[in-house]
Design a protein around this motif. Structure first.
Motif, short mmCIF file in Angstrom:
data_model
loop_
_atom_site.label_atom_id
_atom_site.label_comp_id
_atom_site.label_asym_id
_atom_site.label_seq_id
_atom_site.Cartn_x
_atom_site.Cartn_y
_atom_site.Cartn_z
N GLY A 38 0.81 -1.21 0.00
CA GLY A 38 0.00 0.00 0.00
C GLY A 38 0.84 1.26 0.00
N LEU A 39 1.93 1.26 0.77
CA LEU A 39 2.79 2.45 0.84
C LEU A 39 3.62 2.61 -0.42
CD1 LEU A 39 3.80 2.26 4.59
CD2 LEU A 39 2.26 3.92 3.52
N ALA A 40 3.99 1.50 -1.07
CA ALA A 40 4.69 1.59 -2.35
C ALA A 40 3.77 2.19 -3.41
CB ALA A 40 5.20 0.22 -2.79
N ALA A 41 2.51 1.77 -3.42
CA ALA A 41 1.54 2.36 -4.34
C ALA A 41 1.35 3.84 -4.03
CB ALA A 41 0.21 1.62 -4.25
N ALA A 42 1.27 4.18 -2.74
CA ALA A 42 1.10 5.58 -2.34
C ALA A 42 2.28 6.43 -2.79
CB ALA A 42 0.92 5.67 -0.83
N LEU A 43 3.49 5.93 -2.62
CA LEU A 43 4.68 6.67 -3.04
C LEU A 43 4.67 6.91 -4.55
CD1 LEU A 43 7.45 7.92 -2.43
CD2 LEU A 43 8.44 5.63 -2.64
N THR A 44 4.35 5.87 -5.30
CA THR A 44 4.30 5.99 -6.77
C THR A 44 3.27 7.03 -7.19
OG1 THR A 44 4.94 3.67 -6.95
CG2 THR A 44 3.99 4.70 -8.91
N LEU A 45 2.11 7.00 -6.57
CA LEU A 45 1.03 7.90 -6.95
C LEU A 45 1.27 9.34 -6.50
CD1 LEU A 45 -1.86 5.41 -6.26
CD2 LEU A 45 -1.47 6.56 -8.46
N THR A 46 1.80 9.52 -5.29
CA THR A 46 2.06 10.89 -4.83
C THR A 46 3.19 11.53 -5.64
OG1 THR A 46 3.45 9.99 -3.05
CG2 THR A 46 1.18 10.58 -2.50
N ARG A 47 4.16 10.74 -6.04
CA ARG A 47 5.21 11.28 -6.90
C ARG A 47 4.65 11.69 -8.26
NH1 ARG A 47 10.57 10.56 -6.33
NH2 ARG A 47 10.78 9.90 -8.51
N ALA A 48 3.53 11.08 -8.66
CA ALA A 48 2.85 11.46 -9.90
C ALA A 48 1.84 12.59 -9.66
CB ALA A 48 2.15 10.25 -10.50
N ARG A 49 1.92 13.25 -8.50
CA ARG A 49 1.08 14.40 -8.16
C ARG A 49 -0.38 14.03 -7.97
NH1 ARG A 49 4.13 19.11 -9.20
NH2 ARG A 49 6.30 18.51 -8.96
N ARG A 50 -0.64 12.80 -7.57
CA ARG A 50 -1.99 12.41 -7.20
C ARG A 50 -2.21 12.68 -5.72
NH1 ARG A 50 -5.03 12.23 -11.69
NH2 ARG A 50 -3.94 11.06 -13.34
N THR A 51 -3.45 13.06 -5.36
CA THR A 51 -3.80 13.16 -3.94
C THR A 51 -4.20 11.77 -3.46
OG1 THR A 51 -6.07 13.80 -4.56
CG2 THR A 51 -4.51 15.56 -4.04
N VAL A 52 -3.54 11.32 -2.42
CA VAL A 52 -3.66 9.93 -1.97
C VAL A 52 -3.87 9.90 -0.46
CG1 VAL A 52 -2.51 7.68 -1.78
CG2 VAL A 52 -2.17 9.11 -3.83
N LEU A 53 -4.87 9.14 -0.04
CA LEU A 53 -5.10 8.89 1.38
C LEU A 53 -4.91 7.41 1.67
CD1 LEU A 53 -6.11 9.53 4.26
CD2 LEU A 53 -8.44 9.17 3.41
N VAL A 54 -4.05 7.10 2.64
CA VAL A 54 -3.87 5.73 3.13
C VAL A 54 -4.63 5.60 4.44
CG1 VAL A 54 -2.23 4.03 4.00
CG2 VAL A 54 -1.64 5.43 2.00
N ILE A 55 -5.54 4.63 4.50
CA ILE A 55 -6.28 4.33 5.73
C ILE A 55 -5.72 3.01 6.28
CG2 ILE A 55 -8.54 3.84 6.75
CD1 ILE A 55 -9.79 5.37 4.39
N ASP A 56 -5.25 3.05 7.52
CA ASP A 56 -4.49 1.91 8.03
C ASP A 56 -4.92 1.56 9.45
OD1 ASP A 56 -2.48 -0.06 8.14
OD2 ASP A 56 -1.08 1.35 9.08
N GLU A 57 -5.18 0.26 9.67
CA GLU A 57 -5.52 -0.22 11.01
C GLU A 57 -4.31 -0.33 11.93
OE1 GLU A 57 -8.56 -3.30 11.80
OE2 GLU A 57 -8.48 -3.64 9.65
N GLY A 58 -3.11 -0.37 11.35
CA GLY A 58 -1.92 -0.48 12.16
C GLY A 58 -1.68 -1.88 12.72
N LYS A 59 -2.09 -2.91 11.96
CA LYS A 59 -1.90 -4.29 12.39
C LYS A 59 -1.15 -5.07 11.31
CE LYS A 59 -6.19 -4.33 15.10
NZ LYS A 59 -7.52 -4.97 15.27
N PRO A 60 0.14 -4.80 11.14
CA PRO A 60 0.88 -5.48 10.08
C PRO A 60 0.97 -6.98 10.33
CG PRO A 60 2.38 -4.25 11.48
CD PRO A 60 0.99 -3.86 11.89
N ARG A 61 0.96 -7.73 9.24
CA ARG A 61 1.01 -9.19 9.32
C ARG A 61 2.26 -9.69 10.04
NH1 ARG A 61 1.70 -12.65 3.76
NH2 ARG A 61 2.06 -14.70 4.67
N ASN A 62 3.39 -8.99 9.87
CA ASN A 62 4.65 -9.45 10.45
C ASN A 62 4.99 -8.76 11.76
OD1 ASN A 62 5.22 -6.93 9.44
ND2 ASN A 62 7.12 -7.50 8.42
N SER A 63 3.97 -8.27 12.47
CA SER A 63 4.23 -7.51 13.70
C SER A 63 4.95 -8.32 14.76
CB SER A 63 2.92 -6.96 14.26
OG SER A 63 2.02 -8.01 14.54
N ALA A 64 4.83 -9.65 14.74
CA ALA A 64 5.49 -10.48 15.75
C ALA A 64 6.97 -10.67 15.46
CB ALA A 64 4.81 -11.85 15.83
N ALA A 65 7.41 -10.37 14.24
CA ALA A 65 8.81 -10.57 13.87
C ALA A 65 9.69 -9.54 14.56
CB ALA A 65 8.97 -10.48 12.36
#
Length: 342
Positions: A38-65
């Motif tokens: 999601g953040l890679a897509a956001a970076l690509t789109l914001t660099r292309a001057r798109r307005t982008v909102l990321v909505i995130d629960e803050g529960k990454p799959r690898n949080s236990a690592a």
């Protein structure tokens, strides 16, 4: 600590651990999920001057690592440090970030999404309108039903030999045999033999090995333990103690387990994306760039292909970002030039 509040009609104010974001009530793209894809897509789109909102629960799959391994430029970081770095980079180009969970998505027309959120702790409810929606909400891992296995998940019980094999050194390592529909545990044992000469393959629920597979294990010095694992306990030393059926307990430094991995969000199915059967269960039908049969809807990363790792998730997010931007450009031209096929 995540916080957000409503400033006025059409704007919100949100905060992650490092900065505040002014959130617009209408953006080009909403991305559901703030993981690597999601953040890679956001970076690509914001660099292309798109307005982008990321909505995130803050529960990454690898949080236990404990660390991220094998990711060029980011090796050794904790998972949350990696995500913070990716947020910083996209934030420099104007990414907006809202902590919370998507509660509902409506489509007033075939080129508009209205996304409503449930607030995270300390956050406000928001309703955002977007021209395109990217679902990057990740996947969930389901472990075999062995008591104690989840207690050491991400630290001593590990899912990926390529992600963590180089770090096991000369340790004593086991591979839990699982149902063939879950994974390729025999192949995992052979791969781990590259890193240590002390490898055990525990038959558990795996299909009976062929004579050729047994010969291959023996040829490389991999011990075949033909029994089931009744429970796993983590000792004070950090070692794992496996209680085995009809045998003495076995102590290991690490245990590798193939998990069942499934997309974590019900949004694709709710929005009408076709679900296709896989050996791990239903998954959304997407093209290589994450596009779907639903106009202006993309699914990326492990929300689309559940068994991806971080480098492939970042690559998929980048390709999705390019696809979204190209599609929006076509639609904008189509609105100005009669006959242009968007």
């Amino acid at each position: 600590m995540a916080n957000s509040c409503r400033l006025s009609a059409g704007r919100y104010l949100a905060q992650d651990a490092e900065r505040w974001y002014v959130i617009s009530a209408e953006v080009d793209v909403v991305i559901v999920g703030g993981g690597p894809s999601g953040l890679a897509a956001a970076l690509t789109l914001t660099r292309a001057r798109r307005t982008v909102l990321v909505i995130d629960e803050g529960k990454p799959r690898n949080s236990a690592a404990t660390t991220v391994n094998g990711v060029p430029g980011f090796a050794g970081l904790r998972p949350q440090e990696l995500l913070a770095q990716l947020r910083r980079e996209a934030g420099e180009y104007g990414m907006q970030y809202l902590p919370g969970r998507v509660a509902d998505v409506r489509r007033p027309d075939d080129a508009t999404f209205v996304v409503s959120t449930e607030p995270a702790e300390g956050s406000a409810t928001a309703e955002i309108q977007a021209h395109a929606l990217v679902i990057a909400s990740g996947a969930r891992d389901f472990l075999p039903k062995v008591p104690g296995l989840g207690d050491a998940w991400g630290t001593r019980v590990l899912p990926c030999a390529y992600c963590d094999g180089a770090e096991v050194g000369s340790s004593r390592v086991g591979v839990l045999g699982v149902s063939p529909k879950w994974g390729q545990s025999v192949e995992t044992a052979q791969l781990l033999r590259q890193f240590t000469d002390d490898v055990y393959f525990l038959q558990h629920e795996a299909a009976d090995l062929t004579a050729l597979e047994l010969s291959a294990l023996q040829a490389r010095g991999i011990r075949h333990v033909d029994t089931t694992v009744e429970s796993v306990a983590r000792l004070e030393s950090g070692e794992l103690e496996l209680v085995l059926t009809g045998r003495d307990a076995l102590r290991l430094d690490y245990l590798f387990v193939d998990t069942v991995t499934r997309p974590s969000s019900p949004l694709p199915a709710a929005l009408g994306v076709e679900q296709i059967p896989t050996r791990l269960g239903p998954a959304p039908r997407t093209a290589a760039d994450g596009s779907t049969s639903i106009r202006n809807l993309w699914i990326t990363g492990s929300a689309a292909v559940p068994n991806v790792n971080i480098p492939t998730a970042v690559d998929h997010g980048y390709r999705t970002g390019v696809s979204v931007n190209s599609s929006l450009i076509d639609q904008e031209i189509s609105a100005l030039v009669p006959g242009w096929d968007a």
